[in-house]
Write a protein that holds these residues in place. Structure first.
Motif, PDB file in Angstrom:
ATOM      1  N   ASN A 187     -10.740  29.782  43.886  1.00 56.40           N
ATOM      2  CA  ASN A 187     -11.962  29.278  44.518  1.00 56.40           C
ATOM      3  C   ASN A 187     -12.451  27.981  43.895  1.00 56.40           C
ATOM      4  O   ASN A 187     -13.145  27.198  44.550  1.00 56.40           O
ATOM      5  N   ASP A 188     -12.099  27.729  42.640  1.00 60.26           N
ATOM      6  CA  ASP A 188     -12.427  26.439  42.037  1.00 60.26           C
ATOM      7  C   ASP A 188     -11.704  25.323  42.794  1.00 60.26           C
ATOM      8  O   ASP A 188     -12.300  24.282  43.116  1.00 60.26           O
ATOM      9  N   TYR A 189     -10.438  25.559  43.113  1.00 59.23           N
ATOM     10  CA  TYR A 189      -9.681  24.578  43.895  1.00 59.23           C
ATOM     11  C   TYR A 189     -10.195  24.509  45.330  1.00 59.23           C
ATOM     12  O   TYR A 189     -10.232  23.428  45.929  1.00 59.23           O
ATOM     13  N   ASN A 190     -10.585  25.654  45.886  1.00 58.89           N
ATOM     14  CA  ASN A 190     -11.162  25.636  47.233  1.00 58.89           C
ATOM     15  C   ASN A 190     -12.385  24.740  47.280  1.00 58.89           C
ATOM     16  O   ASN A 190     -12.568  23.931  48.201  1.00 58.89           O
ATOM     17  N   ALA A 191     -13.253  24.909  46.276  1.00 66.00           N
ATOM     18  CA  ALA A 191     -14.467  24.103  46.221  1.00 66.00           C
ATOM     19  C   ALA A 191     -14.127  22.623  46.178  1.00 66.00           C
ATOM     20  O   ALA A 191     -14.838  21.790  46.770  1.00 66.00           O
ATOM     21  N   MET A 192     -13.066  22.289  45.490  1.00 68.93           N
ATOM     22  CA  MET A 192     -12.672  20.893  45.362  1.00 68.93           C
ATOM     23  C   MET A 192     -11.948  20.385  46.604  1.00 68.93           C
ATOM     24  O   MET A 192     -12.323  19.363  47.203  1.00 68.93           O
ATOM     25  N   GLU A 200      -4.490  15.605  43.338  1.00 65.47           N
ATOM     26  CA  GLU A 200      -4.409  14.908  42.053  1.00 65.47           C
ATOM     27  C   GLU A 200      -5.745  14.977  41.313  1.00 65.47           C
ATOM     28  O   GLU A 200      -5.785  15.167  40.086  1.00 65.47           O
ATOM     29  N   HIS A 201      -6.839  14.803  42.045  1.00 63.22           N
ATOM     30  CA  HIS A 201      -8.167  14.901  41.441  1.00 63.22           C
ATOM     31  C   HIS A 201      -8.417  16.323  40.940  1.00 63.22           C
ATOM     32  O   HIS A 201      -8.913  16.532  39.816  1.00 63.22           O
ATOM     33  N   ALA A 202      -8.071  17.317  41.761  1.00 62.72           N
ATOM     34  CA  ALA A 202      -8.266  18.713  41.360  1.00 62.72           C
ATOM     35  C   ALA A 202      -7.447  19.054  40.119  1.00 62.72           C
ATOM     36  O   ALA A 202      -7.896  19.814  39.242  1.00 62.72           O
ATOM     37  N   ARG A 203      -6.270  18.486  40.024  1.00 60.18           N
ATOM     38  CA  ARG A 203      -5.381  18.760  38.890  1.00 60.18           C
ATOM     39  C   ARG A 203      -6.030  18.357  37.567  1.00 60.18           C
ATOM     40  O   ARG A 203      -5.754  18.957  36.519  1.00 60.18           O
ATOM     41  N   ASN A 204      -6.903  17.373  37.596  1.00 57.58           N
ATOM     42  CA  ASN A 204      -7.586  16.958  36.374  1.00 57.58           C
ATOM     43  C   ASN A 204      -8.450  18.063  35.782  1.00 57.58           C
ATOM     44  O   ASN A 204      -8.762  18.043  34.589  1.00 57.58           O
ATOM     45  N   TYR A 205      -8.859  19.020  36.632  1.00 52.68           N
ATOM     46  CA  TYR A 205      -9.727  20.100  36.165  1.00 52.68           C
ATOM     47  C   TYR A 205      -8.944  21.364  35.795  1.00 52.68           C
ATOM     48  O   TYR A 205      -9.529  22.335  35.311  1.00 52.68           O
ATOM     49  N   THR A 206      -7.635  21.362  36.020  1.00 54.12           N
ATOM     50  CA  THR A 206      -6.842  22.553  35.713  1.00 54.12           C
ATOM     51  C   THR A 206      -6.931  22.955  34.247  1.00 54.12           C
ATOM     52  O   THR A 206      -7.113  24.148  33.944  1.00 54.12           O
ATOM     53  N   PRO A 207      -6.809  22.033  33.293  1.00 56.24           N
ATOM     54  CA  PRO A 207      -6.952  22.458  31.887  1.00 56.24           C
ATOM     55  C   PRO A 207      -8.294  23.127  31.599  1.00 56.24           C
ATOM     56  O   PRO A 207      -8.347  24.102  30.831  1.00 56.24           O
ATOM     57  N   LYS A 208      -9.361  22.640  32.223  1.00 57.81           N
ATOM     58  CA  LYS A 208     -10.671  23.252  32.009  1.00 57.81           C
ATOM     59  C   LYS A 208     -10.712  24.661  32.611  1.00 57.81           C
ATOM     60  O   LYS A 208     -11.287  25.585  32.022  1.00 57.81           O
ATOM     61  N   ILE A 209     -10.120  24.824  33.781  1.00 62.59           N
ATOM     62  CA  ILE A 209     -10.052  26.150  34.407  1.00 62.59           C
ATOM     63  C   ILE A 209      -9.301  27.116  33.503  1.00 62.59           C
ATOM     64  O   ILE A 209      -9.750  28.244  33.235  1.00 62.59           O
ATOM     65  N   VAL A 210      -8.140  26.690  33.007  1.00 54.39           N
ATOM     66  CA  VAL A 210      -7.321  27.554  32.146  1.00 54.39           C
ATOM     67  C   VAL A 210      -8.039  27.863  30.833  1.00 54.39           C
ATOM     68  O   VAL A 210      -8.033  29.012  30.366  1.00 54.39           O
ATOM     69  N   ASP A 211      -8.672  26.863  30.234  1.00 49.26           N
ATOM     70  CA  ASP A 211      -9.419  27.109  28.995  1.00 49.26           C
ATOM     71  C   ASP A 211     -10.547  28.110  29.224  1.00 49.26           C
ATOM     72  O   ASP A 211     -10.833  28.955  28.349  1.00 49.26           O
TER      73      ASP A 211
END
Length: 382
Positions: A187-192, A200-211
């Motif tokens: 849903n974080d990616y859905n929101a984005m 590519e923009h969403a991928r920048n937030y993947t480390p934060k999601i995983v952390d």
């Protein structure tokens, strides 16, 4: 924007196990049974939280509260995003535990487990999503930290005698319980992605999601959890909802199965980061059993070889809908809406509503976790 807002209000996203369960097998297969089961996540695991405390008028707007949802097992809608049982339901039944009550259900008995998952659940807190311009209300249903607080709120009744969270009695009880933590991130990616971000923009937030997910696992361990299944991301590029609303004009963006490669690559990236973070948690907490569940691998195999798993259609065409679009999925013709109907035999389909799986897929995923081949070695139940 209005189309995206209406779309995401219907639900969240999907599960299995590649790295996995030798320690879980030791705990559950060697003659022992878990005393309780606790679940966290999004619409893939919500057993009713989205509907609890809703007025009848509010439920009229919620597609999962209408037939033919729930037709296969329950015979009526139960606010589960499927035609029947979810993965967590099959796990509970196989472990000899009751189907999990929603954690927001007042007066429920949570001693043998509770479900914190909710439609729209995110890894990132709503305040953060708001700060990057993604403050649509559905993402405020229950972020990961909110769900952990829901667990803390019910722990005195779970552990008995008003025992405080983190106390000896609660820690002993949770050590004999199984936790399913996620999936989170869909849903974080859905929101984005549904509100204008590129992959590519969403991928920048993947480390934060995983952390964030990793921090949640640590919080559960601090409370006393020992056995924790952490599912990874799904091959979402093969789902009707994304193929319909995020199409590409570049043929090279599609693989031979018609799936969107950039979206699947985003899931692969998250799964790689997640597995590395979980490895670090195992090193810091050797007494804990941190189990990575590979949703991606099993579901991808179903998509590539549906007949091998007993399905007529792959993951793309929705079983339930009102005949909308190429995949039986359109914003104004979704499952649960007026005029929508289910296919004659949902068990022959992988996709239930273009977003979530059929009960038949959920059963296979649960079996993969419990008996392999997506847990090694499989969990042997007695």
């Amino acid at each position: 924007m209005a189309r995206a807002a209406a779309l995401v209000a219907g639900g969240g996203l999907l599960l299995q196990c590649l790295y996995c369960c030798s320690l879980l097998a030791a705990a559950a297969g060697a003659g022992g049974r878990y005393e309780a089961l606790f679940n966290f996540g999004d619409s893939l695991g919500d057993t009713g939280n989205i509907c609890v405390n809703m007025t009848a008028a509010d439920q009229l707007l919620l597609t999962v509260a209408h037939p033919p949802y729930g037709m296969t097992y329950f015979g009526r809608p139960t606010c589960r995003c499927s035609d029947g049982r979810l993965v967590i339901d099959f796990l509970a039944q196989e472990l000899g535990l009751p189907l999990l009550p929603p954690s927001k259900l007042r007066g429920a008995d949570f001693r043998r487990g509770a479900n914190m998952a909710i439609v729209g659940g995110t890894a990132l807190d709503f305040a953060f999503l708001e700060s990057i311009g993604l403050g649509y209300p559905v993402w405020n249903n229950g972020a990961m930290n909110v769900q952990i607080q829901w667990l803390r709120d019910i722990l005195p009744s779970v552990c008995g005698g008003g025992a405080p969270p983190g106390g000896p009695r609660c820690r002993a009880h949770l050590a004999k319980s199984l936790f399913v933590f996620g999936p989170f991130g869909g849903n974080d990616y859905n929101a984005m992605l549904f509100f204008g971000f590129t992959t590519e923009h969403a991928r920048n937030y993947t480390p934060k999601i995983v952390d964030t997910v990793a921090s949640g696992v640590e919080q559960l361990i601090q409370l006393g959890a020992v056995d924790i299944i952490v599912p990874g991301a799904l091959p979402v590029g093969c789902f009707a909802v994304y193929l319909t609303f995020l199409p590409s004009s570049n043929p090279a963006d599609y693989d031979e199965y018609g799936c969107l490669k950039p979206l699947n690559e985003l899931s692969v990236y998250q799964n790689a980061l997640l597995q590395r973070r979980l490895a670090g948690i195992r090193e810091r907490h050797p007494a804990a059993r941190i189990i990575y569940a590979d949703y991606y691998g099993h579901v991808e195999r179903m998509i590539r070889s549906p007949a091998r798993f007993g399905f007529r259609d792959g993951a793309v065409p929705a079983c339930c809908g009102a005949g909308g679009g190429r995949f039986n999925f359109e914003l104004d013709a979704r499952c649960g809406m007026k005029g929508a109907a289910a296919c004659p035999d949902p068990s022959t389909h992988e996709s239930w509503d273009g977003v979530h799986f059929t009960e038949a897929v959920n059963r296979l995923i649960a079996e993969g976790w419990l008996r392999g081949p997506y847990c090694h070695p499989p969990v042997v139940l007695h």
